[in-house]
Design a protein around this motif. Structure first.
Motif, PDB file in Angstrom:
ATOM      1  N   LEU A   1       7.722  -3.227   1.446  1.00  0.00           N
ATOM      2  CA  LEU A   1       7.473  -3.077   0.116  1.00  0.00           C
ATOM      3  C   LEU A   1       6.094  -3.434  -0.551  1.00  0.00           C
ATOM      4  O   LEU A   1       5.740  -3.052  -1.278  1.00  0.00           O
ATOM      5  N   SER A   2       7.125  -5.088  -0.306  1.00  0.00           N
ATOM      6  CA  SER A   2       6.015  -5.314  -1.544  1.00  0.00           C
ATOM      7  C   SER A   2       4.445  -5.433  -0.916  1.00  0.00           C
ATOM      8  O   SER A   2       3.313  -6.149  -1.781  1.00  0.00           O
ATOM      9  N   ALA A   3       4.495  -6.003   0.370  1.00  0.00           N
ATOM     10  CA  ALA A   3       3.434  -6.230   0.399  1.00  0.00           C
ATOM     11  C   ALA A   3       2.879  -4.606   1.160  1.00  0.00           C
ATOM     12  O   ALA A   3       1.709  -4.618   0.453  1.00  0.00           O
ATOM     13  N   VAL A   4       3.045  -3.429   1.109  1.00  0.00           N
ATOM     14  CA  VAL A   4       2.159  -2.198   0.296  1.00  0.00           C
ATOM     15  C   VAL A   4       2.205  -2.170  -1.220  1.00  0.00           C
ATOM     16  O   VAL A   4       0.848  -1.454  -1.037  1.00  0.00           O
TER      17      VAL A   4
ATOM     18  N   VAL B   1       5.690   7.128  -0.235  1.00  0.00           N
ATOM     19  CA  VAL B   1       5.023   8.139   0.936  1.00  0.00           C
ATOM     20  C   VAL B   1       5.115   7.222   1.883  1.00  0.00           C
ATOM     21  O   VAL B   1       5.728   7.377   3.345  1.00  0.00           O
ATOM     22  N   SER B   2       4.877   5.568   2.457  1.00  0.00           N
ATOM     23  CA  SER B   2       4.637   4.966   3.138  1.00  0.00           C
ATOM     24  C   SER B   2       6.094   4.225   4.008  1.00  0.00           C
ATOM     25  O   SER B   2       6.395   4.542   4.936  1.00  0.00           O
ATOM     26  N   ALA B   3       7.311   3.703   2.699  1.00  0.00           N
ATOM     27  CA  ALA B   3       8.427   4.249   3.164  1.00  0.00           C
ATOM     28  C   ALA B   3       9.744   5.018   4.079  1.00  0.00           C
ATOM     29  O   ALA B   3      10.468   4.873   5.046  1.00  0.00           O
TER      30      ALA B   3
ATOM     31  N   ASN C   1       5.955 -10.737  10.375  1.00  0.00           N
ATOM     32  CA  ASN C   1       6.935  -9.801  10.440  1.00  0.00           C
ATOM     33  C   ASN C   1       5.979  -8.136  11.343  1.00  0.00           C
ATOM     34  O   ASN C   1       6.582  -8.054  12.406  1.00  0.00           O
ATOM     35  N   SER C   2       5.650  -7.495  10.968  1.00  0.00           N
ATOM     36  CA  SER C   2       5.104  -6.314  11.024  1.00  0.00           C
ATOM     37  C   SER C   2       3.776  -6.936  12.281  1.00  0.00           C
ATOM     38  O   SER C   2       3.991  -5.993  13.447  1.00  0.00           O
ATOM     39  N   GLY C   3       3.923  -8.059  12.949  1.00  0.00           N
ATOM     40  CA  GLY C   3       2.886  -8.887  13.762  1.00  0.00           C
ATOM     41  C   GLY C   3       3.562  -8.946  15.201  1.00  0.00           C
ATOM     42  O   GLY C   3       2.987  -8.551  15.956  1.00  0.00           O
ATOM     43  N   LEU C   4       4.652  -9.023  14.400  1.00  0.00           N
ATOM     44  CA  LEU C   4       5.788  -9.408  15.467  1.00  0.00           C
ATOM     45  C   LEU C   4       6.712  -8.961  16.365  1.00  0.00           C
ATOM     46  O   LEU C   4       6.909  -8.380  17.176  1.00  0.00           O
ATOM     47  N   LYS C   5       6.963  -7.359  15.932  1.00  0.00           N
ATOM     48  CA  LYS C   5       7.954  -6.513  15.398  1.00  0.00           C
ATOM     49  C   LYS C   5       7.426  -5.151  16.177  1.00  0.00           C
ATOM     50  O   LYS C   5       6.454  -4.951  16.220  1.00  0.00           O
ATOM     51  N   GLY C   6       8.292  -4.504  17.242  1.00  0.00           N
ATOM     52  CA  GLY C   6       7.753  -3.130  17.399  1.00  0.00           C
ATOM     53  C   GLY C   6       7.427  -3.405  18.626  1.00  0.00           C
ATOM     54  O   GLY C   6       6.984  -4.025  19.658  1.00  0.00           O
TER      55      GLY C   6
ATOM     56  N   VAL D   1       3.145  -0.541   8.409  1.00  0.00           N
ATOM     57  CA  VAL D   1       4.349  -2.150   7.751  1.00  0.00           C
ATOM     58  C   VAL D   1       5.167  -2.006   7.754  1.00  0.00           C
ATOM     59  O   VAL D   1       6.208  -1.956   8.835  1.00  0.00           O
ATOM     60  N   MET D   2       5.545  -0.290   7.117  1.00  0.00           N
ATOM     61  CA  MET D   2       7.004  -0.008   7.308  1.00  0.00           C
ATOM     62  C   MET D   2       7.903   0.744   8.384  1.00  0.00           C
ATOM     63  O   MET D   2       8.918  -0.051   9.274  1.00  0.00           O
ATOM     64  N   ARG D   3       7.342   0.956   9.131  1.00  0.00           N
ATOM     65  CA  ARG D   3       7.528   1.137  10.882  1.00  0.00           C
ATOM     66  C   ARG D   3       7.989   0.373  11.894  1.00  0.00           C
ATOM     67  O   ARG D   3       8.749   0.059  11.676  1.00  0.00           O
ATOM     68  N   GLN D   4       6.884  -0.979  10.987  1.00  0.00           N
ATOM     69  CA  GLN D   4       7.009  -1.903  12.249  1.00  0.00           C
ATOM     70  C   GLN D   4       8.341  -2.822  11.731  1.00  0.00           C
ATOM     71  O   GLN D   4       9.180  -3.302  12.223  1.00  0.00           O
TER      72      GLN D   4
END
Length: 290
Positions: free
Chosen positions: A208-211, A99-101, A285-290, A169-172
């Motif tokens: 994916l592994s983080a989720v 679902v998240s991906a 990565n999720s904190g640095l992108k987007g 997370v996946m969106r970022q």
């Protein structure tokens, strides 16, 4: 001072090694306060009850009680409950990743009218504690006959706050993918689903592994929902089962309860040790992108 090139090289090579050793010693010293409760739990699971509360306390038991682990099944059907937690956590983990991906990719790549507003509204679900909706959920699942089953522990977890954070997370991650990768895929004739499954998804391993890790831990540690929806011991998950290891007077059997707790943390440690590197990389990565 020696001008021998070999001596200079040895001195320079020695400094990084000494720095690494010093860093490792510091890390071990900082890890001790975090490891001490775990060591105390394992040690106390091998003690008689009287020794657990003795003063001064001792880390190692004087009377090793290995039978504490065998006595777990005298109080609860622990093997069945262990299987319940494992398969529920596995289903929640897989469902949340799927679902998240897909939702994260849609928010990152599909241009929709009001897509940004929809994403903000989705994130507000993180502000709503599970205690707020537990009564409506109980009434709903009672009406459809799902109480004392595992469906109320799986369906809301897959489509609830687990997947909301996973979607973020996946969106970022997908926002950080170069658009040129998809352009080359379009030139090869790939549609939206082809771009997702053949280009974007294979590159999303760390996220994916983080989720998956967060979803597994959330389901494994869930206590309120199993307590509300489950009735029979054979349907219990481990967090509820641990509270039911009591004697005939309702008092906790501490050494047996700690033995069960020790067995309970094994899958959590195994999953975290396997996925920790990807998990940390994904959060950065999720904190640095987007």
């Amino acid at each position: 001072m020696s001008s021998n090139p070999l001596a200079i090289f040895r001195r320079r090579a020695r400094k990084p090694a000494f720095g690494r050793i010093l860093l490792y010693v510091l890390m071990v010293a900082l890890a001790v306060p975090f490891l001490l409760p775990l060591l105390w739990m394992v040690s106390s699971s091998l003690k008689p009850i009287s020794e657990i509360f003795s003063y001064p306390p001792s880390l190692l038991p004087s009377d090793w009680r290995w039978d504490n682990y065998a006595r777990i099944t005298d109080y609860q059907p622990f093997g069945r409950q262990y299987f319940n937690s494992l398969y529920i956590a596995a289903l929640v983990c897989v469902g949340s990743v799927v679902v998240s991906a897909m939702a994260g990719y849609a928010f990152a790549r599909v241009r929709l009218i009001g897509g940004g507003t929809m994403f903000v509204l989705l994130l507000t679900a993180l502000l709503m504690p599970s205690e707020v909706i537990i009564v409506p959920l109980f009434r709903l699942f009672s009406e459809i006959g799902w109480t004392d089953t595992h469906w109320p522990l799986i369906i809301p977890a897959v489509f609830g706050s687990n997947s909301v954070f996973g979607t973020f997370v996946m969106r970022q991650f997908f926002l950080g993918l170069p658009a040129e990768l998809e352009e080359s895929g379009r030139l090869d004739g790939l549609g939206r689903f082809g771009l997702f499954f053949r280009i974007a998804l294979p590159l999303a391993g760390p996220s994916l592994s983080a989720v998956a890790l967060l979803s597994f831990l959330h389901s494994w540690n869930s206590f309120l929902e199993p307590l509300v929806f489950l009735r029979t011991p054979e349907m219990f998950t481990l967090p509820v089962a641990l509270t039911q290891i009591v004697d005939s007077y309702g008092a906790p059997v501490w050494n047996v309860q700690l033995a069960a707790s020790t067995l309970t943390v094994i899958p959590v440690l195994a999953v975290f040790l396997v996925a920790q590197r990807w998990f940390i990389k994904s959060i950065v990565n999720s904190g640095l992108k987007g």
